[in-house]
Design a protein around this motif. Sequence first.
Motif, mmCIF file in Angstrom:
data_model
loop_
_atom_site.group_PDB
_atom_site.id
_atom_site.type_symbol
_atom_site.label_atom_id
_atom_site.label_comp_id
_atom_site.label_asym_id
_atom_site.label_seq_id
_atom_site.Cartn_x
_atom_site.Cartn_y
_atom_site.Cartn_z
ATOM 1 N N SER B 50 0.838 -1.198 0.000
ATOM 2 C CA SER B 50 0.000 0.000 0.000
ATOM 3 C C SER B 50 0.874 1.249 0.000
ATOM 4 C CB SER B 50 -0.906 0.001 1.225
ATOM 5 O OG SER B 50 -1.760 -1.123 1.201
ATOM 6 N N GLU B 52 -0.650 4.408 0.202
ATOM 7 C CA GLU B 52 -1.443 5.495 0.786
ATOM 8 C C GLU B 52 -0.722 6.024 2.030
ATOM 9 O OE1 GLU B 52 -5.426 4.323 1.720
ATOM 10 O OE2 GLU B 52 -5.740 5.994 3.099
ATOM 11 N N ASN B 514 -4.811 7.781 -4.867
ATOM 12 C CA ASN B 514 -3.648 7.426 -4.055
ATOM 13 C C ASN B 514 -4.059 6.827 -2.718
ATOM 14 O OD1 ASN B 514 -1.955 8.382 -6.040
ATOM 15 N ND2 ASN B 514 -1.888 10.454 -5.172
ATOM 16 N N ALA B 515 -5.279 6.380 -2.648
ATOM 17 C CA ALA B 515 -5.794 5.801 -1.411
ATOM 18 C C ALA B 515 -6.685 4.616 -1.741
ATOM 19 C CB ALA B 515 -6.577 6.845 -0.612
ATOM 20 N N TYR B 518 -7.954 2.579 -4.407
ATOM 21 C CA TYR B 518 -7.084 3.000 -5.501
ATOM 22 C C TYR B 518 -7.808 3.162 -6.848
ATOM 23 C CZ TYR B 518 -3.319 2.255 -2.194
ATOM 24 O OH TYR B 518 -2.512 2.335 -1.092
#
Lengths: 171, 527
Positions: B50, B52, B514-515, B518
């Motif tokens: 990840s 994020e 970006n989290a 996605y």
Amino acid sequence: MRLAFVAIGILASCSRSKPAPQAEPVAAAPVAMPEQIGQPGSTNLAPLAGLPHELDDESAHRPAVKVTVEKLFTALKDKGITLATQHQVLASAAAASYCQLGVTPDTIGIAVCEYPSHEAAIAGRKMMDSRFSKLVPDAVREINGATLVTIANASQHVAVRDQILTTFRTL
Amino acid sequence: MRMRNRLLGSALAAATALTPSVSMASSHREAPFITKNPKVDGTDFYMFRSYETAPSDRSGYTTLIANYQPLQDTYGGPNYFNLDPDALYEIHIDNDGDGIEDLTFQFDFDLNLANNGTGVELPIGGKNINIPLQVAGSLTNPNDAHQNVLESYTLGVVRGPRRASAATLATNLSDNTTKFAKPYDNAGTKTIANYDTYSAKFIYNFDVPGCTPTGVAAGTHGRVFVGQRQEGFAVNLGEVFDLVNFRVSALGINTPATSADLTGAADQGRNIVSDKGVTSLAIEVPTSCLVKDAQHPIIAGWTTASMRQARVLNPTATFKNPSREGGPWVQVSRLGMILVNEIVIGIKDKDKFNGSEPKDDAQFADYVTNPSLPTLVEVVYGATGALAPTTYPRADLVAAFLNGVPTVNKMSDTLFEAVRLNTAVPATPPASQNPLGAATCFDAPVDNAHGPALNLAKAGCDPAGFPNGRRPGDDTVDIALRVAMGFLLDQNHAPIRGAPLVDGAAVTAANFNNAFPYLKSPQLESP
């Protein structure tokens, strides 16, 4: 019918819950694969299905040229330049009528294309020099009459490349 | 003609074999049987550390995304794209390199009518009449009162072989139940005014049963989201082969203006699936819960969907029981690395591959060691001097697709197809991600005996990307095309190994959020 019996047996204890552990699935009797239907996906490779026909069509409509593919490859063999593989390739990629690709044991590529005319061969070379310069950056091309030869991957074999070109010019 | 040799023969056979299977994307409608079961058609599988960073640090987590049911359009109503309540969707993790799952996440879906099965009704002329649509008004929250059909799922975890023990259900930390709601598909702005806001409410926290995570920020949990997303895959291989459609004109040149340039710009506006939707099954799990231990940081992942072996249609169908299913689960869809079942596996074995398990992949090894795609490229482009790799068996493809790259993501000597991720490699921030991923980290090999040399100092090197795992922004088609044509081989055996091959359909990290999860909300416009 076998599948039907299996299905009936299975459904006797049918449940919508999803318990583990499970027995291994029973192999179903062979059945005919249904014909494909429906729309193709995001993009398709349908043109490839026409590739055999394209190659056959190009092979059946070769132009009359002074230096044929066979003539060049035979001449190269007489000079000691043998081919590990040799086969027809799609001529329309080179805007040609008919092409073959030979590859030497040293992986030198010799693509030979036949065109309807000398002018068409010049146009074909110009197009390839422009469009495929990044694909085959070391390609060396030469025309004799209505035949165009492309030599690729020969940077480490300059002498062989020159011998091929010399042979081609003399035909 | 005397010249037709075995090489051309095999290429033509491959081309002919493609005839009835003309769809193309990562794995959209790739096998004959799966075209009849679009709800269980797995299309893409992502697995990556990840990246994020806000509002909390997620670097201790790994994200797994399995996409299903391709090519969704907004005019797919009124039923839209529910998942199959009679199927089982799974994401598998092997953390010891034997090709057998050590951890499986099971998604089990359910469809119910609102009002305890009655559905939303309207008084019409003195009678209560069930409405014909899935919604009766605008939606803003999970289990909204206007929602006529409610889709939910459980998330189970199985340790060891997937059918050897029962799943332990994860708890939804928002309500302490084992049910998770799935958002309604993006039917348009009148139904859902802001789909980003709406769908974000369906991201749930959960803890992986049986795992006490380490290396994660305090107070954080695993997350799960299942719902419609914008298609993240970009491909245009059909256009690459458009030369087959060329015709020689009187002037000798007739290059269609619509054709993609094989060595042109990465983005030639050729992504024709960019306006489609797909259903994502996304989970974000503590990395420590996925790996065997800290000394074995490499994991392999893939997704499957299974259906009951028997189905009998109900002649008096009801909403809950249009058919009855029973018997053991039969796997009908499998997806790990991109394009494997699309352009590597022969059509006679595509359904077989979808039903297979990685531990049995030796049966498909010939498709990798002796691939047909490079030969097809040579037949189509050979007149220009473009040559296919000349070395067989293709050990480089075995490393890339079946075994992992030594010193990067190789787990063992066991050959099996899956996405392999070295979780010890830190995530690359999105702005620094290279769409060509870890493929940019290799120098040209001196010879094939020694293989490609890993050079982490090489300009642009991004070791956290494909084929070390797969991020949404990895341009896997361009990478796969180059690797197929010999990028990992020496120049003598792969003359066009250095050619910047592209399919003209680019993808980068900038195309995604970006989290978690996605993939972006579907931007499907109302007609």
